[in-house]
Design a protein around this motif. Structure first.
Motif, PDB file in Angstrom:
ATOM      1  N   UNK A  58     -16.222  64.870  -4.894  1.00 55.95           N
ATOM      2  CA  UNK A  58     -15.878  64.949  -3.309  1.00 55.95           C
ATOM      3  C   UNK A  58     -16.443  63.783  -2.745  1.00 55.95           C
ATOM      4  N   UNK A  59     -17.596  63.028  -3.197  1.00 58.71           N
ATOM      5  CA  UNK A  59     -18.113  62.139  -2.206  1.00 58.71           C
ATOM      6  C   UNK A  59     -17.784  60.783  -2.790  1.00 58.71           C
ATOM      7  N   UNK A  60     -17.013  60.582  -3.545  1.00 55.06           N
ATOM      8  CA  UNK A  60     -16.408  59.202  -4.259  1.00 55.06           C
ATOM      9  C   UNK A  60     -15.635  58.501  -3.149  1.00 55.06           C
ATOM     10  N   UNK A  89     -21.150  55.353  -3.714  1.00 56.08           N
ATOM     11  CA  UNK A  89     -20.533  54.705  -2.440  1.00 56.08           C
ATOM     12  C   UNK A  89     -19.751  53.426  -3.044  1.00 56.08           C
ATOM     13  N   UNK A  90     -20.152  52.723  -4.075  1.00 59.92           N
ATOM     14  CA  UNK A  90     -19.418  51.466  -4.340  1.00 59.92           C
ATOM     15  C   UNK A  90     -19.173  51.657  -5.859  1.00 59.92           C
ATOM     16  N   UNK A  91     -17.958  51.546  -6.427  1.00 57.60           N
ATOM     17  CA  UNK A  91     -17.850  51.866  -7.889  1.00 57.60           C
ATOM     18  C   UNK A  91     -16.407  51.009  -8.199  1.00 57.60           C
ATOM     19  N   UNK A 106     -14.968  45.823   3.798  1.00 58.89           N
ATOM     20  CA  UNK A 106     -14.433  47.135   3.686  1.00 58.89           C
ATOM     21  C   UNK A 106     -15.569  48.308   2.998  1.00 58.89           C
ATOM     22  N   UNK A 107     -16.074  47.586   1.988  1.00 53.95           N
ATOM     23  CA  UNK A 107     -17.110  48.159   1.075  1.00 53.95           C
ATOM     24  C   UNK A 107     -18.543  48.589   2.120  1.00 53.95           C
ATOM     25  N   UNK A 108     -18.927  47.418   2.914  1.00 48.19           N
ATOM     26  CA  UNK A 108     -19.848  47.513   3.818  1.00 48.19           C
ATOM     27  C   UNK A 108     -19.785  48.647   4.829  1.00 48.19           C
ATOM     28  N   UNK A 109     -18.291  48.636   5.464  1.00 47.81           N
ATOM     29  CA  UNK A 109     -18.052  49.687   6.377  1.00 47.81           C
ATOM     30  C   UNK A 109     -17.909  50.920   5.881  1.00 47.81           C
ATOM     31  N   UNK A 168     -25.766  54.383  -4.774  1.00 43.57           N
ATOM     32  CA  UNK A 168     -25.091  53.418  -4.226  1.00 43.57           C
ATOM     33  C   UNK A 168     -24.044  52.528  -4.919  1.00 43.57           C
ATOM     34  N   UNK A 169     -24.360  52.124  -6.021  1.00 37.67           N
ATOM     35  CA  UNK A 169     -23.522  51.427  -6.937  1.00 37.67           C
ATOM     36  C   UNK A 169     -23.657  52.316  -8.384  1.00 37.67           C
ATOM     37  N   UNK A 170     -22.404  52.301  -8.781  1.00 37.50           N
ATOM     38  CA  UNK A 170     -22.091  52.912 -10.088  1.00 37.50           C
ATOM     39  C   UNK A 170     -21.497  52.101 -10.997  1.00 37.50           C
TER      40      UNK A 170
END
Ligand code: XIL
Length: 297
Positions: free
Chosen positions: A45-47, A82-84, A103-106, A124-126
Protein backbone atom coordinates in the motif's frame (compact mmCIF):
# COMPACT_ATOMS: atom_id res chain seq x y z
CA UNK A 1 4.05 -16.86 28.34
CA UNK A 2 5.94 -14.13 26.57
CA UNK A 3 5.53 -12.75 23.05
CA UNK A 4 7.83 -11.99 20.13
CA UNK A 5 7.73 -8.28 20.82
CA UNK A 6 8.32 -8.63 24.56
CA UNK A 7 11.26 -10.94 23.93
CA UNK A 8 12.74 -8.61 21.30
CA UNK A 9 12.25 -5.56 23.49
CA UNK A 10 14.38 -7.11 26.24
CA UNK A 11 17.41 -6.35 24.07
CA UNK A 12 16.07 -3.06 22.67
CA UNK A 13 14.99 -4.68 19.40
CA UNK A 14 11.62 -4.89 17.69
CA UNK A 15 9.70 -7.72 16.10
CA UNK A 16 7.75 -6.68 13.02
CA UNK A 17 5.29 -7.94 10.44
CA UNK A 18 3.96 -6.80 7.08
CA UNK A 19 0.22 -6.42 6.59
CA UNK A 20 -2.05 -5.61 3.67
CA UNK A 21 -5.09 -3.36 4.02
CA UNK A 22 -7.29 -6.42 3.36
CA UNK A 23 -6.22 -7.73 6.77
CA UNK A 24 -7.82 -4.78 8.58
CA UNK A 25 -11.08 -6.77 8.71
CA UNK A 26 -9.43 -10.12 9.53
CA UNK A 27 -9.85 -10.63 13.26
CA UNK A 28 -7.58 -13.68 13.35
CA UNK A 29 -4.75 -11.65 11.84
CA UNK A 30 -5.39 -8.57 13.97
CA UNK A 31 -5.42 -10.54 17.22
CA UNK A 32 -1.96 -11.96 16.59
CA UNK A 33 -0.64 -8.70 15.15
CA UNK A 34 -1.54 -6.67 18.21
CA UNK A 35 -0.36 -9.32 20.65
CA UNK A 36 3.01 -10.25 19.12
CA UNK A 37 4.38 -7.37 17.02
CA UNK A 38 5.63 -3.84 17.70
CA UNK A 39 6.70 -2.78 14.19
CA UNK A 40 4.45 -2.79 11.12
CA UNK A 41 5.04 -2.47 7.37
CA UNK A 42 2.55 -2.25 4.49
CA UNK A 43 2.83 -5.13 2.00
CA UNK A 44 1.85 -3.13 -1.11
CA UNK A 45 0.00 0.00 0.00
CA UNK A 46 2.98 2.39 0.18
CA UNK A 47 4.63 1.35 -3.06
CA UNK A 48 4.87 3.94 -5.85
CA UNK A 49 1.93 2.60 -7.89
CA UNK A 50 -0.29 2.70 -4.81
CA UNK A 51 0.61 6.14 -3.47
CA UNK A 52 0.84 8.07 -6.78
CA UNK A 53 -1.33 6.30 -9.36
CA UNK A 54 -1.38 9.40 -11.60
CA UNK A 55 1.22 12.13 -11.88
CA UNK A 56 0.95 14.46 -8.90
CA UNK A 57 -2.24 12.75 -7.64
CA UNK A 58 -1.41 11.02 -4.39
CA UNK A 59 -3.63 8.43 -2.72
CA UNK A 60 -2.77 7.61 0.88
CA UNK A 61 -6.07 6.05 1.91
CA UNK A 62 -5.00 2.41 2.14
CA UNK A 63 -1.57 3.23 3.51
CA UNK A 64 -3.05 5.52 6.14
CA UNK A 65 -5.53 2.85 7.24
CA UNK A 66 -2.65 0.46 7.98
CA UNK A 67 -0.47 3.12 9.60
CA UNK A 68 -3.31 4.39 11.79
CA UNK A 69 -4.20 0.89 12.98
CA UNK A 70 -0.58 0.23 13.95
CA UNK A 71 0.03 3.65 15.46
CA UNK A 72 -3.10 3.45 17.63
CA UNK A 73 -1.67 0.27 19.13
CA UNK A 74 1.70 1.81 19.89
CA UNK A 75 3.58 0.05 17.10
CA UNK A 76 6.31 1.74 15.13
CA UNK A 77 6.26 1.76 11.35
CA UNK A 78 8.57 0.99 8.43
CA UNK A 79 7.68 2.67 5.13
CA UNK A 80 8.09 0.44 2.06
CA UNK A 81 9.10 1.69 -0.55
CA UNK A 82 9.83 4.92 -2.49
CA UNK A 83 12.01 4.04 -5.50
CA UNK A 84 11.96 0.54 -7.02
CA UNK A 85 11.98 -1.14 -10.41
CA UNK A 86 8.73 -2.92 -9.49
CA UNK A 87 5.16 -1.78 -8.83
CA UNK A 88 5.70 1.61 -10.44
CA UNK A 89 2.89 3.97 -11.45
CA UNK A 90 1.86 3.44 -15.06
CA UNK A 91 2.86 6.99 -15.94
CA UNK A 92 6.50 6.30 -15.01
CA UNK A 93 6.50 3.81 -17.89
CA UNK A 94 6.15 6.57 -20.46
CA UNK A 95 8.90 8.69 -18.90
CA UNK A 96 12.69 8.45 -19.17
CA UNK A 97 15.82 10.49 -18.57
CA UNK A 98 15.44 13.79 -16.74
CA UNK A 99 11.63 13.58 -16.78
CA UNK A 100 11.65 10.22 -14.97
CA UNK A 101 14.31 11.48 -12.57
CA UNK A 102 12.11 14.50 -11.78
CA UNK A 103 9.11 12.21 -11.28
CA UNK A 104 11.09 10.07 -8.82
CA UNK A 105 12.16 13.14 -6.84
CA UNK A 106 8.65 14.55 -6.77
CA UNK A 107 7.29 11.15 -5.70
CA UNK A 108 9.73 10.92 -2.78
CA UNK A 109 8.88 14.47 -1.72
CA UNK A 110 5.12 13.94 -1.96
CA UNK A 111 5.00 10.66 -0.05
CA UNK A 112 7.52 11.63 2.61
CA UNK A 113 5.77 14.96 3.26
CA UNK A 114 2.56 13.07 4.01
CA UNK A 115 4.23 10.73 6.52
CA UNK A 116 6.72 13.25 7.87
CA UNK A 117 7.68 12.59 11.49
CA UNK A 118 5.60 9.42 11.71
CA UNK A 119 7.86 6.54 10.66
CA UNK A 120 10.90 4.96 12.28
CA UNK A 121 12.36 3.73 8.94
CA UNK A 122 11.78 4.28 5.22
CA UNK A 123 12.96 1.89 2.53
CA UNK A 124 14.09 4.64 0.19
CA UNK A 125 15.48 2.38 -2.53
CA UNK A 126 14.53 -1.27 -3.00
CA UNK A 127 16.35 -3.95 -5.02
CA UNK A 128 18.73 -1.84 -7.12
CA UNK A 129 21.38 -4.55 -7.54
CA UNK A 130 21.63 -7.54 -9.87
CA UNK A 131 22.76 -11.02 -8.84
CA UNK A 132 26.22 -10.44 -10.36
CA UNK A 133 26.86 -7.46 -8.09
CA UNK A 134 26.40 -4.73 -10.67
CA UNK A 135 23.47 -2.36 -10.86
CA UNK A 136 20.20 -3.96 -11.91
CA UNK A 137 19.08 -2.52 -15.21
CA UNK A 138 15.83 -0.58 -14.89
CA UNK A 139 14.25 2.61 -16.11
CA UNK A 140 15.49 4.33 -12.94
CA UNK A 141 19.05 3.08 -13.47
CA UNK A 142 18.84 4.39 -17.04
CA UNK A 143 18.34 7.91 -15.67
CA UNK A 144 21.99 7.83 -14.50
CA UNK A 145 24.11 5.96 -11.99
CA UNK A 146 23.57 8.67 -9.38
CA UNK A 147 19.82 7.91 -9.04
CA UNK A 148 20.23 6.05 -5.73
CA UNK A 149 22.28 8.85 -4.23
CA UNK A 150 19.76 11.44 -5.42
CA UNK A 151 16.92 9.42 -3.89
CA UNK A 152 18.63 9.34 -0.48
CA UNK A 153 19.57 13.04 -0.53
CA UNK A 154 16.00 13.93 -1.49
CA UNK A 155 14.65 11.72 1.28
CA UNK A 156 16.88 13.23 3.98
CA UNK A 157 15.76 16.73 3.06
CA UNK A 158 12.08 15.68 2.96
CA UNK A 159 12.06 14.16 6.48
CA UNK A 160 15.21 14.43 8.60
CA UNK A 161 13.54 12.49 11.45
CA UNK A 162 13.28 9.07 9.78
CA UNK A 163 16.06 6.53 9.26
CA UNK A 164 16.73 5.99 5.56
CA UNK A 165 17.28 2.40 4.41
CA UNK A 166 18.54 0.53 1.38
CA UNK A 167 16.66 -2.80 1.09
CA UNK A 168 17.43 -5.88 -1.03
CA UNK A 169 17.22 -9.69 -1.26
CA UNK A 170 19.96 -12.29 -1.75
CA UNK A 171 22.42 -10.15 0.18
CA UNK A 172 22.60 -12.52 3.16
CA UNK A 173 25.62 -14.58 2.03
CA UNK A 174 28.77 -12.54 2.62
CA UNK A 175 30.76 -14.08 -0.23
CA UNK A 176 27.99 -13.56 -2.83
CA UNK A 177 28.66 -10.96 -5.53
CA UNK A 178 25.40 -9.11 -4.93
CA UNK A 179 26.16 -8.74 -1.22
CA UNK A 180 29.53 -7.25 -2.11
CA UNK A 181 27.93 -4.88 -4.62
CA UNK A 182 25.54 -3.49 -2.01
CA UNK A 183 28.31 -3.38 0.60
CA UNK A 184 30.45 -1.26 -1.72
CA UNK A 185 27.52 1.08 -2.37
CA UNK A 186 27.01 1.69 1.37
CA UNK A 187 30.74 2.03 1.96
CA UNK A 188 30.97 4.63 -0.82
CA UNK A 189 27.92 6.52 0.53
CA UNK A 190 29.38 6.62 4.03
CA UNK A 191 32.76 7.80 2.69
CA UNK A 192 31.15 10.62 0.70
CA UNK A 193 28.52 11.66 3.22
CA UNK A 194 25.50 10.48 1.24
CA UNK A 195 22.76 10.03 3.86
CA UNK A 196 22.03 6.34 4.52
CA UNK A 197 21.17 4.99 7.98
CA UNK A 198 20.30 1.36 7.52
CA UNK A 199 20.44 -1.71 5.31
CA UNK A 200 17.47 -4.06 5.12
CA UNK A 201 18.20 -7.67 4.29
CA UNK A 202 14.94 -9.13 3.03
CA UNK A 203 15.90 -12.67 4.19
CA UNK A 204 13.65 -14.66 1.87
CA UNK A 205 15.27 -18.05 2.45
CA UNK A 206 14.52 -20.89 0.07
CA UNK A 207 15.27 -24.59 0.25
CA UNK A 208 17.92 -26.25 2.35
CA UNK A 209 17.92 -26.63 6.09
CA UNK A 210 20.75 -24.31 7.08
CA UNK A 211 21.27 -20.62 6.49
CA UNK A 212 24.51 -19.17 5.14
CA UNK A 213 27.07 -19.76 7.88
CA UNK A 214 28.44 -16.30 7.22
CA UNK A 215 25.09 -14.49 7.62
CA UNK A 216 26.21 -12.96 10.90
CA UNK A 217 29.43 -11.80 9.21
CA UNK A 218 27.32 -10.02 6.60
CA UNK A 219 25.31 -8.25 9.29
CA UNK A 220 28.37 -7.23 11.30
CA UNK A 221 30.23 -6.10 8.16
CA UNK A 222 27.41 -3.75 7.15
CA UNK A 223 27.06 -2.57 10.75
CA UNK A 224 30.76 -1.76 10.87
CA UNK A 225 30.15 0.81 8.12
CA UNK A 226 28.00 2.73 10.61
CA UNK A 227 24.48 1.69 9.60
CA UNK A 228 21.71 -0.19 11.37
CA UNK A 229 20.87 -3.54 9.84
CA UNK A 230 17.51 -5.32 9.93
CA UNK A 231 15.92 -8.50 8.61
CA UNK A 232 13.02 -6.90 6.78
CA UNK A 233 10.94 -9.54 4.97
CA UNK A 234 11.83 -12.84 6.59
CA UNK A 235 10.18 -16.02 5.34
CA UNK A 236 11.71 -19.50 5.09
CA UNK A 237 10.71 -22.52 2.99
CA UNK A 238 8.61 -24.81 5.20
CA UNK A 239 9.49 -22.55 8.16
CA UNK A 240 12.65 -24.55 8.88
CA UNK A 241 13.21 -24.21 12.61
CA UNK A 242 16.98 -24.31 12.25
CA UNK A 243 16.98 -21.51 9.68
CA UNK A 244 14.63 -19.36 11.75
CA UNK A 245 16.68 -20.05 14.87
CA UNK A 246 19.87 -19.20 12.99
CA UNK A 247 18.68 -15.97 11.45
CA UNK A 248 17.36 -14.81 14.82
CA UNK A 249 20.60 -15.72 16.58
CA UNK A 250 22.64 -13.91 13.93
CA UNK A 251 20.65 -10.73 14.51
CA UNK A 252 20.92 -11.07 18.29
CA UNK A 253 24.71 -11.41 18.02
CA UNK A 254 25.08 -8.11 16.16
CA UNK A 255 24.40 -5.05 18.33
CA UNK A 256 23.29 -2.91 15.38
CA UNK A 257 20.80 -5.49 14.15
CA UNK A 258 17.73 -3.59 15.31
CA UNK A 259 14.95 -6.06 14.56
CA UNK A 260 13.32 -8.76 12.49
CA UNK A 261 10.18 -8.43 10.35
CA UNK A 262 8.31 -11.40 8.86
CA UNK A 263 6.55 -10.86 5.51
CA UNK A 264 3.08 -11.61 6.84
CA UNK A 265 2.00 -13.44 9.99
CA UNK A 266 0.23 -16.70 9.02
CA UNK A 267 1.05 -18.93 6.05
CA UNK A 268 -2.23 -17.77 4.53
CA UNK A 269 -0.90 -14.19 4.48
CA UNK A 270 2.29 -15.06 2.58
CA UNK A 271 3.21 -14.28 -1.02
CA UNK A 272 4.94 -17.69 -0.80
CA UNK A 273 1.89 -19.33 0.76
CA UNK A 274 2.40 -22.75 -0.83
CA UNK A 275 5.76 -22.99 0.98
CA UNK A 276 4.20 -22.39 4.41
CA UNK A 277 7.10 -20.06 5.30
CA UNK A 278 5.80 -18.07 8.29
CA UNK A 279 5.61 -18.47 12.07
CA UNK A 280 1.84 -19.07 12.36
CA UNK A 281 -0.31 -21.63 10.53
CA UNK A 282 -3.58 -21.09 8.69
CA UNK A 283 -5.53 -21.60 11.91
CA UNK A 284 -3.54 -18.82 13.61
CA UNK A 285 -1.61 -21.29 15.77
CA UNK A 286 2.10 -20.74 16.41
CA UNK A 287 4.35 -23.26 14.64
CA UNK A 288 7.56 -24.88 15.85
CA UNK A 289 9.46 -22.06 14.14
CA UNK A 290 7.68 -19.56 16.40
CA UNK A 291 9.09 -21.28 19.48
CA UNK A 292 12.54 -21.47 17.87
CA UNK A 293 12.52 -17.71 17.22
CA UNK A 294 11.10 -16.85 20.64
CA UNK A 295 13.76 -18.92 22.41
CA UNK A 296 16.53 -17.28 20.36
CA UNK A 297 15.43 -13.71 21.12
C1 XIL B 1 5.43 -8.59 -2.71
C2 XIL B 1 4.04 -8.66 -2.10
O1 XIL B 1 4.08 -9.51 -0.97
C3 XIL B 1 3.05 -9.19 -3.12
O2 XIL B 1 1.72 -9.09 -2.61
C4 XIL B 1 3.15 -8.40 -4.41
O3 XIL B 1 2.32 -8.99 -5.40
C5 XIL B 1 4.58 -8.36 -4.92
O4 XIL B 1 5.41 -7.83 -3.90
N1 XIL B 1 10.45 -7.97 -2.09
C6 XIL B 1 9.83 -6.82 -1.68
C7 XIL B 1 8.36 -6.81 -1.43
O5 XIL B 1 10.49 -5.82 -1.41
O6 XIL B 1 7.78 -5.58 -1.74
C8 XIL B 1 7.67 -7.91 -2.19
O7 XIL B 1 6.30 -7.94 -1.79
C9 XIL B 1 8.35 -9.24 -1.96
C10 XIL B 1 9.77 -9.20 -2.43
Amino acid sequence: GTTLKAAAERSGRYFGAAMGSDRLTDSGFLTIASREFDMMTAVNEMKPDATEPNAGQFDFRRGDAIYNWANERGMRFRGHTLAWHGQQPRFWGSLSGSALRAAMISHINGVMAHYKGKFAYWDVVNEAYAENGSRRSSNLQATGNDWIEVAFRTARAADPSVKLCYNDYNIENWTYAKTQGVYNLIKDFKARGVPVDCVGLQTHFTGGSSLPGNFQQTLSSFAALGVDVALTEADVTNASTSQYQGLTQACMNVPRCVGITTWGIRDSDSWRGSENPLLFDRNSNPKAAYTAVLNAL
